[in-house]
Motif scaffolding. Structure first.
Motif, PDB file in Angstrom:
ATOM      1  N   SER A 296       0.796  -1.228   0.000  1.00 47.20           N
ATOM      2  CA  SER A 296       0.000   0.000   0.000  1.00 47.20           C
ATOM      3  C   SER A 296       0.826   1.274   0.000  1.00 47.20           C
ATOM      4  N   ARG A 297       2.136   1.172   0.256  1.00 48.35           N
ATOM      5  CA  ARG A 297       2.934   2.374   0.488  1.00 48.35           C
ATOM      6  C   ARG A 297       3.920   2.677  -0.643  1.00 48.35           C
ATOM      7  N   VAL A 298       4.115   1.731  -1.555  1.00 45.80           N
ATOM      8  CA  VAL A 298       5.227   1.826  -2.494  1.00 45.80           C
ATOM      9  C   VAL A 298       4.737   1.832  -3.937  1.00 45.80           C
ATOM     10  N   SER A 299       5.254   2.791  -4.707  1.00 42.86           N
ATOM     11  CA  SER A 299       5.096   2.793  -6.165  1.00 42.86           C
ATOM     12  C   SER A 299       6.413   2.305  -6.762  1.00 42.86           C
ATOM     13  N   TYR A 300       6.326   1.276  -7.555  1.00 43.99           N
ATOM     14  CA  TYR A 300       7.513   0.529  -8.004  1.00 43.99           C
ATOM     15  C   TYR A 300       7.723   0.716  -9.505  1.00 43.99           C
ATOM     16  N   VAL A 301       8.994   0.942  -9.906  1.00 42.68           N
ATOM     17  CA  VAL A 301       9.333   1.122 -11.324  1.00 42.68           C
ATOM     18  C   VAL A 301      10.488   0.200 -11.684  1.00 42.68           C
ATOM     19  N   ALA A 302      10.299  -0.626 -12.713  1.00 40.43           N
ATOM     20  CA  ALA A 302      11.362  -1.509 -13.219  1.00 40.43           C
ATOM     21  C   ALA A 302      11.519  -1.268 -14.718  1.00 40.43           C
ATOM     22  N   THR A 303      12.641  -0.694 -15.106  1.00 40.18           N
ATOM     23  CA  THR A 303      12.876  -0.403 -16.515  1.00 40.18           C
ATOM     24  C   THR A 303      13.532  -1.591 -17.218  1.00 40.18           C
ATOM     25  N   LEU A 304      13.261  -1.714 -18.513  1.00 34.00           N
ATOM     26  CA  LEU A 304      13.971  -2.693 -19.337  1.00 34.00           C
ATOM     27  C   LEU A 304      15.295  -2.138 -19.850  1.00 34.00           C
ATOM     28  N   ALA A 305      15.540  -0.832 -19.627  1.00 36.59           N
ATOM     29  CA  ALA A 305      16.727  -0.171 -20.167  1.00 36.59           C
ATOM     30  C   ALA A 305      18.017  -0.764 -19.631  1.00 36.59           C
ATOM     31  N   LYS A 306      18.001  -1.273 -18.393  1.00 37.44           N
ATOM     32  CA  LYS A 306      19.236  -1.757 -17.773  1.00 37.44           C
ATOM     33  C   LYS A 306      19.377  -3.278 -17.824  1.00 37.44           C
ATOM     34  N   VAL A 307      18.309  -3.978 -18.206  1.00 37.14           N
ATOM     35  CA  VAL A 307      18.368  -5.445 -18.225  1.00 37.14           C
ATOM     36  C   VAL A 307      18.174  -6.031 -19.625  1.00 37.14           C
ATOM     37  N   LEU A 308      17.636  -5.248 -20.553  1.00 41.74           N
ATOM     38  CA  LEU A 308      17.509  -5.679 -21.952  1.00 41.74           C
ATOM     39  C   LEU A 308      18.142  -4.645 -22.876  1.00 41.74           C
ATOM     40  N   SER A 309      17.492  -3.496 -23.014  1.00 45.55           N
ATOM     41  CA  SER A 309      18.048  -2.434 -23.864  1.00 45.55           C
ATOM     42  C   SER A 309      17.293  -1.128 -23.631  1.00 45.55           C
ATOM     43  N   PRO A 310      18.021   0.006 -23.544  1.00 46.97           N
ATOM     44  CA  PRO A 310      17.327   1.291 -23.450  1.00 46.97           C
ATOM     45  C   PRO A 310      16.554   1.623 -24.718  1.00 46.97           C
ATOM     46  N   GLY A 311      16.908   0.973 -25.824  1.00 46.94           N
ATOM     47  CA  GLY A 311      16.214   1.235 -27.077  1.00 46.94           C
ATOM     48  C   GLY A 311      14.764   0.806 -27.082  1.00 46.94           C
ATOM     49  N   LEU A 312      14.363  -0.039 -26.138  1.00 46.82           N
ATOM     50  CA  LEU A 312      12.965  -0.468 -26.067  1.00 46.82           C
ATOM     51  C   LEU A 312      12.065   0.606 -25.464  1.00 46.82           C
ATOM     52  N   ARG A 313      12.649   1.551 -24.701  1.00 44.19           N
ATOM     53  CA  ARG A 313      11.897   2.640 -24.073  1.00 44.19           C
ATOM     54  C   ARG A 313      10.674   2.112 -23.327  1.00 44.19           C
ATOM     55  N   THR A 314      10.905   1.144 -22.450  1.00 42.49           N
ATOM     56  CA  THR A 314       9.802   0.507 -21.739  1.00 42.49           C
ATOM     57  C   THR A 314      10.152   0.319 -20.269  1.00 42.49           C
ATOM     58  N   ALA A 315       9.215   0.675 -19.401  1.00 43.18           N
ATOM     59  CA  ALA A 315       9.322   0.372 -17.976  1.00 43.18           C
ATOM     60  C   ALA A 315       7.979  -0.152 -17.497  1.00 43.18           C
ATOM     61  N   TYR A 316       8.025  -1.049 -16.519  1.00 43.86           N
ATOM     62  CA  TYR A 316       6.809  -1.572 -15.900  1.00 43.86           C
ATOM     63  C   TYR A 316       6.660  -0.964 -14.512  1.00 43.86           C
ATOM     64  N   VAL A 317       5.438  -0.540 -14.214  1.00 42.93           N
ATOM     65  CA  VAL A 317       5.151   0.169 -12.970  1.00 42.93           C
ATOM     66  C   VAL A 317       4.092  -0.602 -12.192  1.00 42.93           C
ATOM     67  N   ALA A 318       4.372  -0.869 -10.916  1.00 41.79           N
ATOM     68  CA  ALA A 318       3.400  -1.503 -10.028  1.00 41.79           C
ATOM     69  C   ALA A 318       2.977  -0.487  -8.975  1.00 41.79           C
ATOM     70  N   LEU A 319       1.667  -0.285  -8.841  1.00 45.54           N
ATOM     71  CA  LEU A 319       1.134   0.761  -7.972  1.00 45.54           C
ATOM     72  C   LEU A 319       0.237   0.170  -6.893  1.00 45.54           C
ATOM     73  N   PRO A 320       0.018   0.923  -5.815  1.00 44.80           N
ATOM     74  CA  PRO A 320      -0.708   0.366  -4.655  1.00 44.80           C
ATOM     75  C   PRO A 320      -2.171   0.017  -4.905  1.00 44.80           C
ATOM     76  N   SER A 321      -2.796   0.673  -5.895  1.00 44.97           N
ATOM     77  CA  SER A 321      -4.230   0.456  -6.093  1.00 44.97           C
ATOM     78  C   SER A 321      -4.615   0.810  -7.517  1.00 44.97           C
TER      79      SER A 321
END
Length: 467
Positions: A296-321
């Protein structure tokens, strides 16, 4: 004030600028240096004198001086005062020409096997055959389609655990996602607390939205809970920004207990957390994210830029609600609108076919090789993580960070000084080396030997431009 004639120009520039006073003051200082009104080695007036003359408070001038030190414009010595740095008229650490190897950008290495070029060529060809071109080149749904979100939830599940699709969104990169989260939780003038040595992207966001950054001391496990508690009690921040795993640049990783302690402090002070997690998936067995421990307290961001490629311009975000997902999606729509269609289609295909996991494993293997090379050449005394993409280089006593990086640049090596990452206080005698941006391991090894030669060089004061 004839002794300091440039102060009148500073005062005039501040009166005419729409920017924050401390930033305008730093810009005015930089301009005076470039124009020659202030010479290298010139002693600046006391901060109280400047504050009184330009009609502001001491805190503003102190903040401006801290930013000027970060930019490499000035040096301060206790008991002697503040002086214009040698070489302050130049941006030494940035590119002024081609470097032998650029070690400034924290990129994942391009794997040799499997061939990323072959994969991209093959998959783009398949997409063009299978999907309508108008669809691929059109606008996407802001936040991603249901399928995009489901694939994103699966990708980050090893770190955040299972999440409902309406708590996940897809963003065109981590920076836009973080900007959207910050703007959703704050108003101009609010305080964000973060590591004293922090990823500079948060500084950019804070400046854009008129927010105040407060730096907190860290140890080998990241932010110290007692220091965070003290900062919260004193400054009443709206948000904590942190990188709990393989911190950029210090490489610190919070233990499970440290994560629980940080969350306990956040709960006590009703503090929301923006968790930036670019590196966890580089590890085989990552610790649970803060977002997994406190949904409930954390907004989470995981980018693909550092694990696949920055050229994909994609991040996944998990939010509390689901409600927070709608609010952050609206902010992303205002900031960046949507992901690029063709890149989104490519990312989706990689997730569906498992190609993303194949590439990830190849990048993990390559980074571990590069970390082993760095440890062999540089030694054990620097901050490293065997799964991480960078090294936090410890400098000998005779090197300041900016001067070290400037000298390395003249030797054909591009690094990043600690001043870039310093939120408050004196920059440490450190520099960051990005291991992934070298084209191959052999090139990296050659460059790291060059770094060692610079480390061992005992420079003379004022090495930059003596004639």
């Amino acid at each position: 004030m004839s002794e300091y004639p440039y102060l009148a120009r500073w005062k005039e520039e501040i009166s005419q600028s729409p920017k924050a006073i401390y930033l305008t003051l730093v810009d005015a200082l930089a301009l005076s240096i470039r124009k020659g009104d202030l010479q290298e080695g010139h002693k600046l007036p006391p901060q109280r004198t400047i504050a009184s003359y330009i009609g502001t408070n001491l805190t503003t001038v102190t903040r401006a001086f801290a930013e000027a030190r970060r930019r490499g414009l000035i040096d301060a010595t206790v008991g002697r005062g503040t002086f214009v740095r040698v070489g302050a008229g130049e941006s030494h650490w940035r590119h002024t020409g081609p470097a032998v190897v650029d070690l400034t950008m924290n990129l994942p290495p391009i794997p040799q096997e499997p061939s990323l070029q072959h994969i991209i060529q093959s998959d783009i060809t398949a997409l063009l055959k299978q999907q309508d071109l108008n669809s691929l080149m059109s606008y996407r749904v802001t936040g991603g389609t249901i399928e995009d979100r489901q694939l994103g939830a699966k990708w980050i599940a090893p770190v955040v655990g299972p999440r409902r699709t309406d708590e996940i969104l897809v963003s065109p990169g981590a920076q836009s996602a973080l900007a959207a989260i910050v703007s959703t939780h704050t108003q101009p003038g609010d305080v964000i607390v973060t590591d004293r040595i922090a990823y500079p992207g948060i500084r950019t966001i804070a400046a854009q939205f008129g927010l105040i950054l407060v730096g907190v001391d860290s140890d080998r496990e990241g932010i110290m809970p007692d220091q965070l508690d003290r900062a919260c009690a004193e400054h009443h921040p709206r948000l904590l920004y942190c990188i709990p795993t393989i911190h950029n640049p210090t490489t610190a990783t919070m233990s499970l207990q440290r994560r629980k302690d940080i969350l306990s402090v956040a709960q006590c002070h009703h503090l929301h957390i923006a968790e930036d997690d670019p590196y966890s998936l580089l590890m085989d067995d990552p610790l649970p994210a803060l977002a997994a421990l406190d949904h409930s307290r954390v907004s989470y961001v995981a980018t693909l830029a550092k694990v696949l490629s920055p050229g994909l311009r994609t991040a996944y975000v998990a939010l509390p609600s689901a409600d927070m997902t709608r609010r952050v999606t609206a902010a992303i729509r205002a900031i960046a609108l949507t992901n690029a269609g063709l890149l989104s289609a490519l990312t989706t295909r990689w997730m569906q076919t498992g190609q993303a996991y194949t590439i990830l494993h190849a990048i993990q293997k390559e980074l571990r090789l590069r970390q082993s090379i760095a440890r062999r050449i540089l030694g054990e005394k620097h901050c490293m993580n065997p799964d991480g993409p960078h090294v936090w280089l410890k400098l000998p006593d005779w090197w300041g960070s900016s001067d070290f990086v400037a000298y390395a640049r003249r030797r054909g090596l591009a690094l990043v000084p600690s001043t870039v990452f310093t939120i408050s206080g004196e920059p440490p005698q450190r520099a960051r080396i990005a291991l992934g941006s070298a084209p191959d391991a052999a090139s990296l090894e050659e460059s790291l030997h060059g770094v060692m030669s610079v480390l061992e060089h005992k420079r003379s004061p004022g090495f930059t431009d003596i004639v």
